[in-house]
Write an enzyme that holds these catalytic residues in place. Structure first.
Site, PDB file in Angstrom:
ATOM      1  N   LYS A 100       0.820  -1.225   0.000  1.00  4.82           N
ATOM      2  CA  LYS A 100       0.000   0.000   0.000  1.00  4.82           C
ATOM      3  C   LYS A 100       0.847   1.266   0.000  1.00  4.82           C
ATOM      4  CE  LYS A 100       0.053  -1.486   4.463  1.00  4.82           C
ATOM      5  NZ  LYS A 100      -0.236  -2.518   5.338  1.00  4.82           N
ATOM      6  N   GLU A 185       2.222  -4.400  15.661  1.00  3.27           N
ATOM      7  CA  GLU A 185       3.679  -4.501  15.546  1.00  3.27           C
ATOM      8  C   GLU A 185       4.334  -4.014  16.835  1.00  3.27           C
ATOM      9  OE1 GLU A 185       5.239  -5.054  12.433  1.00  3.27           O
ATOM     10  OE2 GLU A 185       3.336  -5.246  11.362  1.00  3.27           O
ATOM     11  N   ASP A 196      -1.207   4.218   8.191  1.00  5.73           N
ATOM     12  CA  ASP A 196      -1.593   3.065   7.370  1.00  5.73           C
ATOM     13  C   ASP A 196      -2.982   3.280   6.756  1.00  5.73           C
ATOM     14  OD1 ASP A 196      -1.238   0.079   6.668  1.00  5.73           O
ATOM     15  OD2 ASP A 196      -3.166   0.115   7.700  1.00  5.73           O
ATOM     16  N   LYS A 200      -4.354   3.840   2.629  1.00  2.00           N
ATOM     17  CA  LYS A 200      -5.433   3.056   2.016  1.00  2.00           C
ATOM     18  C   LYS A 200      -6.559   3.958   1.498  1.00  2.00           C
ATOM     19  CE  LYS A 200      -4.301  -0.885   4.960  1.00  2.00           C
ATOM     20  NZ  LYS A 200      -4.590  -1.520   6.255  1.00  2.00           N
ATOM     21  N   GLY A 298      -3.468 -10.076   7.213  1.00  3.36           N
ATOM     22  CA  GLY A 298      -3.204 -11.487   7.507  1.00  3.36           C
ATOM     23  C   GLY A 298      -2.692 -12.211   6.282  1.00  3.36           C
TER      24      GLY A 298
HETATM   25  N1  HSE Z   1      -1.511  -3.354  10.591  1.00  9.45           N
HETATM   26  C1  HSE Z   1      -2.350  -3.280   9.416  1.00  9.45           C
HETATM   27  C2  HSE Z   1      -3.780  -3.464   9.859  1.00  9.45           C
HETATM   28  C3  HSE Z   1      -1.935  -4.342   8.442  1.00  9.45           C
HETATM   29  O1  HSE Z   1      -3.996  -3.816  11.007  1.00  9.45           O
HETATM   30  O2  HSE Z   1      -4.713  -3.234   9.108  1.00  9.45           O
HETATM   31  C4  HSE Z   1      -2.583  -4.219   7.117  1.00  9.45           C
HETATM   32  O3  HSE Z   1      -2.346  -2.977   6.525  1.00  9.45           O
END
Ligand code: HSE
Length: 416
Positions: A100, A185, A196, A200, A298
């Site tokens: 992404k 993480e 993140d 998206k 996943g």
């Molecule tokens: N850490 C991200 C999530 C992984 O929980 O959505 C996928 O982008």
């Protein structure tokens, strides 16, 4: 036989191998020829694997193999993923990626390059993991004007907020639990700070409206400032707090785009998207609301989307089929976030009981509607206000301070 290469043998890369091997026959049927992984690029060695002989540490082996027409990029991160992807597209190889960061930062450039060379650059797995969302937006819903897209796009933060809502955990405790369970993480900053989710929603916005929206031009808030008190006020209001990536098409041709924790009503289709699940609502002028739900991350869900792109690529290797495209960014395309009025929840603190605090707040925000949370303590008050921009809010802060009130938090109220 279609020879492919896979760059990266981490969680997603090993999942891609697993799906390709375990579904070999059905993939062959759907792709109309056998898909064979000829090279796997990784700096590590995996001597225990049955396909150990296919590993290479040298990217040029893939680049210079004329039999490899499709390359899967599942390394993650911007570099060397970008350089390798670019080189593949320049050398006549289509690329499938789950990355992404790569798509959000370099989508316009790579799609233009793919188009110029009559190749595919596909990235179904980059948003929503196993949830089909890239093709629905770019193809199935293409007859609609998509007036709004709103999504719970990050499983880590959704898990944390779910624990805060259902089990009244504090943010830090919920994060620790997410880390213990492997849902966050060790360095969770990209998730909890909204980075993140921002990548998206930028990808979805770029696809929906055909113009690249870069993440650094988007207002992004995370969930680190959300407290148990805020969760209690959301409950009193009739909803829950979710981290939402949202984009709206405005009448002036611009877009409003943001990532922020929001109050969403219990009636909302997204209110029950809990734990590590993702949910994406697309509001079309012909379809009304369409909602996508499932595992957004996943190993196998993401690998499933990658392999589906590979199948699509194999089927169309010899035909001129490029399903995705967007132009590079346009100046002034993103409406300044500070100027966009939104309904807001405001929580203030100060000396005195909640009644007296709210009375003072109402002098500054005459249309304020008070919320009373369970277990409310002296020294705090919460209320909603309608259609206030950040700039207008900041202009009123001195008047709040003059009355001895501090603004403790400000949370957007969603309209879906
Ligand atoms: N850490 C991200 C999530 C992984 O929980 O959505 C996928 O982008």
């Amino acid at each position: 036989m279609a020879d492919i290469a896979v760059m990266g043998h981490g969680v997603v890369g090993s999942g891609v191998m697993e799906v390709l091997l375990s579904h070999r026959e059905s993939i062959k049927k759907r792709a109309k020829e056998e898909v064979r992984v000829k090279h796997i690029l990784d700096l590590r060695e995996f001597p225990e694997l049955p396909y150990a002989d296919r590993f290479t540490k040298d990217f040029s082996v893939i680049l210079n193999d004329p039999e490899v027409k499709i390359v899967v990029e599942v390394m993650g991160g911007l570099e060397p993923a970008f350089s390798y992807t670019k080189a593949c597209l320049e050398h006549g190889k289509s690329v499938v990626t789950s990355n992404k960061e790569l798509v959000a930062q370099k989508g316009a450039e790579l799609l233009t390059l793919a188009q110029k060379n009559n190749l595919n650059f596909l990235f179904e797995a980059s948003v929503g993991g196993g949830i089909p969302i890239i093709r629905p937006i770019s193809q199935c819903l293409a007859a609609n004007e998509m007036t709004e897209i709103a999504g719970i796009l990050n499983g880590t933060t959704n898990f944390i907020l779910t624990k805060m809502i259902r089990e009244h955990m504090a943010f830090a405790d919920a994060l620790k639990l997410a880390q213990q369970l492997g849902y966050a993480e060790r360095d969770p900053s990209a998730d909890v700070e909204g980075v993140d989710a921002c990548r998206k929603i930028c990808i979805l916005a770029s696809l929906a409206y055909g113009t690249h929206v870069y993440p650094d031009g988007v207002h992004t808030e995370g969930i680190t400032a959300i407290t148990k008190e805020d969760v209690g006020y959301a409950d009193a209001w009739g909803g829950v707090i979710k981290l939402i990536g949202e984009v709206k098409k405005l009448e002036n041709g611009r877009i409003h785009i943001q990532v922020a924790p929001m109050f969403i009503s219990r009636e909302s289709q997204l209110a029950n998207v809990d734990d590590v699940f993702n949910g994406i609502l697309v509001r079309g002028d012909a379809t009304g609301d369409v909602v996508f739900y499932g595992k957004g991350a996943g190993k196998l869900p993401t690998a499933s989307a990658v392999v589906a792109d590979v199948i699509d690529c194999v089927r169309h290797l010899k035909s001129d089929r490029k399903i995705l495209f967007w132009e590079d960014a346009k100046p002034d395309y993103v409406q300044p976030w500070e100027d966009t009025p939104q309904d807001l929840f405001l929580r203030v603190g100060g000396e005195g009981d909640a009644d007296s605090l709210f009375d003072k707040a109402q002098q500054v925000f005459p249309s304020a509607v008070r919320l009373i949370r369970k277990d409310e303590l002296p020294g705090e008050a919460g209320f909603t206000v309608e259609q206030l921009s950040q700039r207008q809010l900041e202009e009123r802060l001195p008047a709040l301070e003059e009355r001895g009130l501090r603004l403790e938090n400000r949370i957007t109220i969603a309209d879906f």
